[in-house]
Design a protein around this motif. Structure first.
Motif, PDB file in Angstrom:
ATOM      1  N   ARG A  32       0.833  -1.211   0.000  1.00 50.73           N
ATOM      2  CA  ARG A  32       0.000   0.000   0.000  1.00 50.73           C
ATOM      3  C   ARG A  32       0.865   1.258   0.000  1.00 50.73           C
ATOM      4  O   ARG A  32       0.541   2.252  -0.633  1.00 50.73           O
ATOM      5  N   GLU A  33       1.982   1.207   0.722  1.00 53.54           N
ATOM      6  CA  GLU A  33       2.894   2.357   0.809  1.00 53.54           C
ATOM      7  C   GLU A  33       3.829   2.459  -0.402  1.00 53.54           C
ATOM      8  O   GLU A  33       4.623   3.385  -0.497  1.00 53.54           O
ATOM      9  N   GLY A  34       3.752   1.488  -1.295  1.00 55.07           N
ATOM     10  CA  GLY A  34       4.572   1.531  -2.508  1.00 55.07           C
ATOM     11  C   GLY A  34       5.976   0.975  -2.332  1.00 55.07           C
ATOM     12  O   GLY A  34       6.820   1.148  -3.218  1.00 55.07           O
ATOM     13  N   LEU A  35       6.238   0.314  -1.210  1.00 52.81           N
ATOM     14  CA  LEU A  35       7.575  -0.234  -0.972  1.00 52.81           C
ATOM     15  C   LEU A  35       7.787  -1.549  -1.719  1.00 52.81           C
ATOM     16  O   LEU A  35       8.898  -1.860  -2.137  1.00 52.81           O
ATOM     17  N   LEU A  36       6.729  -2.321  -1.871  1.00 52.32           N
ATOM     18  CA  LEU A  36       6.767  -3.577  -2.623  1.00 52.32           C
ATOM     19  C   LEU A  36       5.723  -3.517  -3.731  1.00 52.32           C
ATOM     20  O   LEU A  36       4.678  -2.897  -3.567  1.00 52.32           O
ATOM     21  N   ARG A  37       6.021  -4.198  -4.836  1.00 53.94           N
ATOM     22  CA  ARG A  37       5.083  -4.238  -5.953  1.00 53.94           C
ATOM     23  C   ARG A  37       4.975  -5.675  -6.471  1.00 53.94           C
ATOM     24  O   ARG A  37       5.494  -5.987  -7.550  1.00 53.94           O
ATOM     25  N   PRO A  38       4.315  -6.541  -5.716  1.00 51.81           N
ATOM     26  CA  PRO A  38       4.186  -7.925  -6.199  1.00 51.81           C
ATOM     27  C   PRO A  38       3.254  -7.981  -7.414  1.00 51.81           C
ATOM     28  O   PRO A  38       2.381  -7.126  -7.582  1.00 51.81           O
ATOM     29  N   THR A  49       8.137 -12.434  -6.457  1.00 54.85           N
ATOM     30  CA  THR A  49       9.257 -13.045  -7.180  1.00 54.85           C
ATOM     31  C   THR A  49      10.515 -13.000  -6.300  1.00 54.85           C
ATOM     32  O   THR A  49      10.522 -12.373  -5.234  1.00 54.85           O
ATOM     33  N   ASP A  50      11.561 -13.638  -6.765  1.00 55.80           N
ATOM     34  CA  ASP A  50      12.842 -13.592  -6.048  1.00 55.80           C
ATOM     35  C   ASP A  50      13.334 -12.149  -5.907  1.00 55.80           C
ATOM     36  O   ASP A  50      13.894 -11.776  -4.884  1.00 55.80           O
ATOM     37  N   GLU A  51      13.107 -11.357  -6.932  1.00 60.34           N
ATOM     38  CA  GLU A  51      13.493  -9.946  -6.875  1.00 60.34           C
ATOM     39  C   GLU A  51      12.696  -9.204  -5.794  1.00 60.34           C
ATOM     40  O   GLU A  51      13.251  -8.388  -5.050  1.00 60.34           O
ATOM     41  N   ASP A  52      11.402  -9.501  -5.688  1.00 59.62           N
ATOM     42  CA  ASP A  52      10.570  -8.911  -4.632  1.00 59.62           C
ATOM     43  C   ASP A  52      11.085  -9.309  -3.252  1.00 59.62           C
ATOM     44  O   ASP A  52      11.104  -8.499  -2.321  1.00 59.62           O
ATOM     45  N   LEU A  53      11.511 -10.570  -3.123  1.00 64.99           N
ATOM     46  CA  LEU A  53      12.010 -11.054  -1.837  1.00 64.99           C
ATOM     47  C   LEU A  53      13.333 -10.382  -1.459  1.00 64.99           C
ATOM     48  O   LEU A  53      13.564 -10.077  -0.286  1.00 64.99           O
ATOM     49  N   GLU A  54      14.193 -10.121  -2.448  1.00 66.44           N
ATOM     50  CA  GLU A  54      15.439  -9.393  -2.170  1.00 66.44           C
ATOM     51  C   GLU A  54      15.121  -7.985  -1.668  1.00 66.44           C
ATOM     52  O   GLU A  54      15.738  -7.496  -0.720  1.00 66.44           O
ATOM     53  N   ARG A  55      14.158  -7.361  -2.311  1.00 66.39           N
ATOM     54  CA  ARG A  55      13.744  -6.016  -1.880  1.00 66.39           C
ATOM     55  C   ARG A  55      13.147  -6.067  -0.477  1.00 66.39           C
ATOM     56  O   ARG A  55      13.417  -5.202   0.356  1.00 66.39           O
ATOM     57  N   LEU A  56      12.337  -7.078  -0.201  1.00 71.55           N
ATOM     58  CA  LEU A  56      11.747  -7.242   1.128  1.00 71.55           C
ATOM     59  C   LEU A  56      12.839  -7.428   2.185  1.00 71.55           C
ATOM     60  O   LEU A  56      12.762  -6.847   3.272  1.00 71.55           O
ATOM     61  N   ASN A  69      11.753   4.025   9.938  1.00 69.10           N
ATOM     62  CA  ASN A  69      10.298   3.931   9.773  1.00 69.10           C
ATOM     63  C   ASN A  69       9.934   3.853   8.285  1.00 69.10           C
ATOM     64  O   ASN A  69      10.802   3.952   7.406  1.00 69.10           O
ATOM     65  N   ILE A  70       8.648   3.692   8.005  1.00 74.01           N
ATOM     66  CA  ILE A  70       8.197   3.471   6.618  1.00 74.01           C
ATOM     67  C   ILE A  70       8.552   4.651   5.711  1.00 74.01           C
ATOM     68  O   ILE A  70       8.987   4.455   4.573  1.00 74.01           O
ATOM     69  N   ALA A  71       8.375   5.878   6.211  1.00 70.39           N
ATOM     70  CA  ALA A  71       8.713   7.051   5.397  1.00 70.39           C
ATOM     71  C   ALA A  71      10.212   7.058   5.079  1.00 70.39           C
ATOM     72  O   ALA A  71      10.622   7.360   3.949  1.00 70.39           O
ATOM     73  N   GLY A  72      11.034   6.720   6.054  1.00 73.28           N
ATOM     74  CA  GLY A  72      12.482   6.661   5.842  1.00 73.28           C
ATOM     75  C   GLY A  72      12.861   5.572   4.864  1.00 73.28           C
ATOM     76  O   GLY A  72      13.748   5.758   4.016  1.00 73.28           O
ATOM     77  N   ILE A  73      12.183   4.432   4.970  1.00 71.56           N
ATOM     78  CA  ILE A  73      12.446   3.332   4.046  1.00 71.56           C
ATOM     79  C   ILE A  73      12.129   3.764   2.617  1.00 71.56           C
ATOM     80  O   ILE A  73      12.887   3.481   1.687  1.00 71.56           O
ATOM     81  N   LEU A  77      14.836   3.785  -0.381  1.00 70.80           N
ATOM     82  CA  LEU A  77      14.603   3.028  -1.614  1.00 70.80           C
ATOM     83  C   LEU A  77      14.636   3.936  -2.841  1.00 70.80           C
ATOM     84  O   LEU A  77      15.181   3.566  -3.880  1.00 70.80           O
ATOM     85  N   GLN A  78      14.044   5.132  -2.708  1.00 74.10           N
ATOM     86  CA  GLN A  78      14.052   6.079  -3.824  1.00 74.10           C
ATOM     87  C   GLN A  78      15.480   6.518  -4.139  1.00 74.10           C
ATOM     88  O   GLN A  78      15.868   6.576  -5.313  1.00 74.10           O
ATOM     89  N   MET A  79      16.264   6.807  -3.109  1.00 66.26           N
ATOM     90  CA  MET A  79      17.660   7.195  -3.327  1.00 66.26           C
ATOM     91  C   MET A  79      18.456   6.052  -3.951  1.00 66.26           C
ATOM     92  O   MET A  79      19.287   6.271  -4.842  1.00 66.26           O
ATOM     93  N   ARG A  80      18.177   4.844  -3.506  1.00 70.37           N
ATOM     94  CA  ARG A  80      18.863   3.674  -4.057  1.00 70.37           C
ATOM     95  C   ARG A  80      18.555   3.525  -5.546  1.00 70.37           C
ATOM     96  O   ARG A  80      19.451   3.238  -6.356  1.00 70.37           O
ATOM     97  N   GLU A  81      17.301   3.698  -5.924  1.00 67.35           N
ATOM     98  CA  GLU A  81      16.913   3.608  -7.336  1.00 67.35           C
ATOM     99  C   GLU A  81      17.574   4.698  -8.163  1.00 67.35           C
ATOM    100  O   GLU A  81      18.022   4.454  -9.289  1.00 67.35           O
ATOM    101  N   ARG A  82      17.647   5.908  -7.612  1.00 66.61           N
ATOM    102  CA  ARG A  82      18.322   7.007  -8.317  1.00 66.61           C
ATOM    103  C   ARG A  82      19.799   6.703  -8.522  1.00 66.61           C
ATOM    104  O   ARG A  82      20.360   6.961  -9.585  1.00 66.61           O
TER     105      ARG A  82
END
Length: 152
Positions: A32-38, A49-56, A69-73, A77-82
């Motif tokens: 719901r918070e957009g941290l995972l996208r199964p 998927t295995d990729e989802d599990l690595e992200r988890l 916390n969730i906002a920090g996560i 994650l956004q910084m990591r993607e950038r």
């Protein structure tokens, strides 16, 4: 926090929750918070998927071990993607430069030619004056060494 996975494929929410010892509602919250996208099956079942599990695993490391916390996560994650995108762009640039250099190195070289043209200074002797170190000025009868211009 490496978890043993049996095979490549997709895992249902109950399996993932059991593997990582978390409540299925936590996984739903992360989605719901957009941290995972199964992905979803035809019956709308969440499939991880295995990729989802690595992200988890990364998310759980931030939350459990580092207390983020969730906002920090989300920010991490956004910084990591950038950073991953910038890394891909930088690698593309390095590949371009390498290819360009190899192609230029394979071309026949003209003497004195380089990547950047540089004008060479020319020394033109003056008429009527003697040249060389210690030469006397024609009008004064002194040499450069005694004038103190270049001090020792």
């Amino acid at each position: 926090m490496a978890t043993k996975r049996k095979s490549k494929g997709a895992y249902m929410i109950s399996s993932v929750a059991e593997m990582y010892e978390i409540h299925p509602q936590t996984l739903r919250l992360y989605e719901r918070e957009g941290l995972l996208r199964p992905s979803r099956s035809e019956g709308n079942t969440r499939l991880y998927t295995d990729e989802d599990l690595e992200r988890l695993e990364f998310i759980l490391n931030l939350a459990r071990d580092l207390g983020v916390n969730i906002a920090g996560i989300a920010i991490v994650l956004q910084m990591r993607e950038r950073m991953e995108e910038m890394n891909r762009q930088m690698q593309g640039f390095v590949d371009y430069v390498r290819t360009e250099m190899l192609s230029r190195m394979q071309q026949p070289q003209t003497p004195g030619a380089g990547l950047v043209p540089v004008a060479r200074p020319m020394i033109v002797p003056l008429k009527g004056k003697r040249q060389g170190v210690g030469a006397r000025d024609q009008g004064t009868g002194t040499s450069d060494q005694g004038s103190g211009k270049h001090g020792r």
